[in-house]
Each structure stands twice: as structure tokens, then as C-alpha cells.
Design a protein around this motif. Structure first.
Motif, mmCIF file in Angstrom:
data_model
loop_
_atom_site.group_PDB
_atom_site.id
_atom_site.type_symbol
_atom_site.label_atom_id
_atom_site.label_comp_id
_atom_site.label_asym_id
_atom_site.label_seq_id
_atom_site.Cartn_x
_atom_site.Cartn_y
_atom_site.Cartn_z
ATOM 1 N N GLN A 134 0.811 -1.216 0.000
ATOM 2 C CA GLN A 134 0.000 0.000 0.000
ATOM 3 C C GLN A 134 0.849 1.273 0.000
ATOM 4 O OE1 GLN A 134 -2.886 -0.125 3.164
ATOM 5 N NE2 GLN A 134 -3.713 -2.110 2.522
ATOM 6 N N HIS A 135 2.125 1.165 0.377
ATOM 7 C CA HIS A 135 2.990 2.343 0.426
ATOM 8 C C HIS A 135 3.371 2.848 -0.960
ATOM 9 C CE1 HIS A 135 3.177 1.372 4.650
ATOM 10 N NE2 HIS A 135 3.918 2.434 4.890
ATOM 11 N N VAL A 136 3.067 2.079 -2.001
ATOM 12 C CA VAL A 136 3.343 2.546 -3.365
ATOM 13 C C VAL A 136 2.573 3.838 -3.641
ATOM 14 C CG1 VAL A 136 2.983 1.995 -5.809
ATOM 15 C CG2 VAL A 136 3.935 0.280 -4.276
ATOM 16 N N ARG A 137 1.441 3.981 -3.003
ATOM 17 C CA ARG A 137 0.630 5.181 -3.240
ATOM 18 C C ARG A 137 1.335 6.453 -2.751
ATOM 19 N NH1 ARG A 137 -4.259 3.875 0.880
ATOM 20 N NH2 ARG A 137 -3.925 1.842 -0.075
ATOM 21 N N TYR A 138 2.331 6.281 -1.875
ATOM 22 C CA TYR A 138 3.055 7.444 -1.355
ATOM 23 C C TYR A 138 4.243 7.835 -2.232
ATOM 24 C CZ TYR A 138 0.290 6.458 2.792
ATOM 25 O OH TYR A 138 -0.748 6.233 3.645
ATOM 26 N N ASN A 139 4.485 7.097 -3.297
ATOM 27 C CA ASN A 139 5.592 7.435 -4.195
ATOM 28 C C ASN A 139 5.429 8.837 -4.774
ATOM 29 O OD1 ASN A 139 6.708 4.955 -3.738
ATOM 30 N ND2 ASN A 139 6.271 4.103 -5.756
ATOM 31 N N SER A 140 4.184 9.215 -5.043
ATOM 32 C CA SER A 140 3.919 10.533 -5.615
ATOM 33 C C SER A 140 4.202 11.648 -4.618
ATOM 34 C CB SER A 140 2.469 10.626 -6.098
ATOM 35 O OG SER A 140 1.575 10.419 -5.014
ATOM 36 N N ARG A 141 4.296 11.272 -3.329
ATOM 37 C CA ARG A 141 4.589 12.263 -2.289
ATOM 38 C C ARG A 141 6.046 12.192 -1.844
ATOM 39 N NH1 ARG A 141 -0.555 11.118 1.480
ATOM 40 N NH2 ARG A 141 0.852 11.817 3.126
ATOM 41 N N GLY A 142 6.850 11.415 -2.590
ATOM 42 C CA GLY A 142 8.285 11.411 -2.313
ATOM 43 C C GLY A 142 8.809 10.209 -1.557
ATOM 44 N N PHE A 143 7.999 9.164 -1.418
ATOM 45 C CA PHE A 143 8.478 7.975 -0.701
ATOM 46 C C PHE A 143 9.619 7.331 -1.485
ATOM 47 C CE2 PHE A 143 8.600 3.590 0.711
ATOM 48 C CZ PHE A 143 8.440 3.726 2.093
ATOM 49 N N GLN A 144 10.706 6.973 -0.784
ATOM 50 C CA GLN A 144 11.873 6.366 -1.413
ATOM 51 C C GLN A 144 12.239 5.066 -0.712
ATOM 52 O OE1 GLN A 144 15.136 9.221 -2.055
ATOM 53 N NE2 GLN A 144 13.746 10.829 -1.352
ATOM 54 N N MET A 145 12.941 4.198 -1.439
ATOM 55 C CA MET A 145 13.340 2.905 -0.885
ATOM 56 C C MET A 145 14.168 3.059 0.390
ATOM 57 S SD MET A 145 12.310 0.064 -2.328
ATOM 58 C CE MET A 145 13.591 -1.117 -1.948
ATOM 59 N N MET A 146 14.989 4.105 0.454
ATOM 60 C CA MET A 146 15.868 4.263 1.613
ATOM 61 C C MET A 146 15.078 4.503 2.901
ATOM 62 S SD MET A 146 17.453 8.087 1.158
ATOM 63 C CE MET A 146 16.413 9.552 1.265
ATOM 64 N N TYR A 147 13.824 4.910 2.784
ATOM 65 C CA TYR A 147 13.034 5.168 3.985
ATOM 66 C C TYR A 147 12.733 3.887 4.758
ATOM 67 C CZ TYR A 147 12.338 9.937 2.304
ATOM 68 O OH TYR A 147 12.535 11.232 1.876
ATOM 69 N N TRP A 148 12.755 2.731 4.075
ATOM 70 C CA TRP A 148 12.570 1.469 4.805
ATOM 71 C C TRP A 148 13.709 1.277 5.796
ATOM 72 C CZ3 TRP A 148 7.929 -0.153 4.717
ATOM 73 C CH2 TRP A 148 7.145 -0.089 3.555
#
Length: 238
Positions: A165-179
Motif C-alpha cells: 500500500q505504500h506505493v501510493r506514497y511514491n507521488s509524495r516522495g516515498f523512497q526505498m531508503m526510507y525502509w
């Protein structure tokens, strides 16, 4: 305003709880049967594992280091549940607010992603969305702790779905490094009832398991999203 915030929080809580219940085979039991146990795949091959055709998270993986899907021993699972139950609700609330603060302070862009950049730093704990998000962290940990002993496969799939579900936050700047940021902040902060080295190592192992499964779900959903985007993109003119 307060009523609408409370309603949104209850709706989000219900969705998270649903993820941990949607894979039940029977209303009489929340345990998965042996057929599901045999269907899981080893984590060691997760990077090259094939994702299912349907949209969502990849299949559950098994860690053969100790024969457990989660990678945690039976003793660690018991320690997690015992220590977690002992922790007062007030301390749990404070813990996850501390964790969320450490996440936000680790990267300015995370404040923007959570749309908290305009909230004064000394007022974050008072913000209703901040409190709601911290409560969601607590809810996920609680559901994992209470499902690990008998429903590890179910917890695995729920976490992968949650990660997807976190894919939806990609448009708000979510990046792999945040994991990695999440993992570090959760691992460093543990409930005060986890006193011994063994108990704290169990906490760290659980956090690694949770974030690993969520990351698997996220990368699987991201791959499907990118594939769909390429499929739906109009062909370039010849």
C-alpha cells in the motif's frame, strides 16, 4: 474536527486489522493449516522469486535459519508477547510517538511526505494526525506480536499487503531508503519492559522481520505498477 479525525483513525485501524484477518480459512480458527505452511518459499531466494500475476505483494517466504517463517525462535516469540503485555498503554503510546518523532527528524523530506512540514517541531506531539500515525505503528506491532506464535504466515502476508500500500506514497516522495530509516528508528527504540539482552534482541529481530516483509510487498507492488504503466503508455509514433 475532533469527531472527523477520530472517525478517520478508526477507519484506518479497521483496515489494518482487516489485513491480519482476511486470510483466515475458517471462522472457528485463526491458525493456518499445514497446506499453507508447505506453500511458503525461502527468503534466501526472495530477490529472484517470481511475483504472482495479480496486483499486490509477493508470496510469503520462509526463513530456513531456524525453520520459522518469521526467522524468530519459539522462545523469542514468547518473550515478545510476555514483555509486550507487561508494558502499560501509556508507555506504549509514548514509545511510538518517540519512534515517529525520530523518523521525522531523520529526514526533512519525511515531514513533507507526511504533510507535517508546517507544524512547529515542539507541537508535533499535539497534532492529531501525528498521534493517529503513531497509534497505527502501535497497532501493527501489537497485531504482529499477537499473531507470531500461531499465525506467522498470516502475519507475513498482512505485512506484505501493508507494504504494498505504500506505493501510493511514491507521488509524495516515498523512497526505498526510507525502509532503512524506519528499521533503524524502530530497532533503536524498544518498550521499557524489554530489559534483558535476549528480549531486546528479540525485539530487533521482530522489527527486521516486519520491515523486511513490508519492503517485499512494496517492491512487488512497485514492480507491478511500473509494468502496468509501461503497458498502458501509448506507443511512440514511428
Amino acid at each position: 474536527m475532533g469527531a472527523s479525525t477520530s472517525s478517520a483513525q478508526n477507519e484506518k485501524k479497521a483496515k489494518v486489522e482487516h489485513l491480519f484477518r482476511q486470510n483466515n480459512r475458517s471462522n472457528r480458527s485463526r491458525s493456518l493449516d499445514a497446506r499453507c505452511e508447505k506453500a511458503v518459499r525461502p527468503i534466501g531466494s526472495s530477490q529472484s522469486a517470481r511475483y504472482p500475476k495479480q496486483r499486490g505483494a509477493p508470496n510469503i517466504n520462509r526463513d530456513h535459519s531456524n525453520g520459522s517463517i518469521s526467522g524468530l525462535s519459539a522462545e523469542q516469540k514468547r518473550a515478545l508477547e510476555v514483555c509486550w503485555v507487561k508494558c502499560p498503554e501509556r508507555q506504549i503510546k509514548r514509545l511510538f510517538e518517540d519512534i515517529f518523532l525520530s523518523i521525522l527528524h531523520s529526514d526533512e523530506d519525511l515531514l513533507k511526505m507526511f504533510r507535517l512540514e508546517n507544524v512547529p517541531r515542539n507541537k508535533l506531539r499535539e497534532n492529531e494526525f501525528f498521534k493517529s500515525q503513531a497509534a497505527n505503528f502501535s497497532l501493527v506491532i501489537n497485531l504482529v506480536v499477537t499473531n507470531l506464535q500461531e499465525n506467522s504466515a498470516q502475519a507475513c502476508q498482512a505485512l506484505q499487503d501493508l507494504g504494498a500500500q505504500h506505493v501510493r506514497y511514491n507521488s509524495r516522495g516515498f523512497q526505498m531508503m526510507y525502509w532503512d530509516v524506519y528499521t533503524d528508528c524502530f530497532e533503536r527504540n524498544y518498550p521499557p519492559t524489554f530489559k534483558t539482552r535476549f528480549e531486546r534482541e528479540a525485539w530487533s529481530a521482530m522489527i527486521l522481520f516486519i520491515l523486511q516483509q513490508m519492503k517485499l510487498g512494496y517492491t512487488g507492488a512497485k514492480k507491478h505498477s511500473q509494468s502496468d504503466h509501461r503497458f498502458l503508455s501509448p506507443a511512440r509514433p514511428l
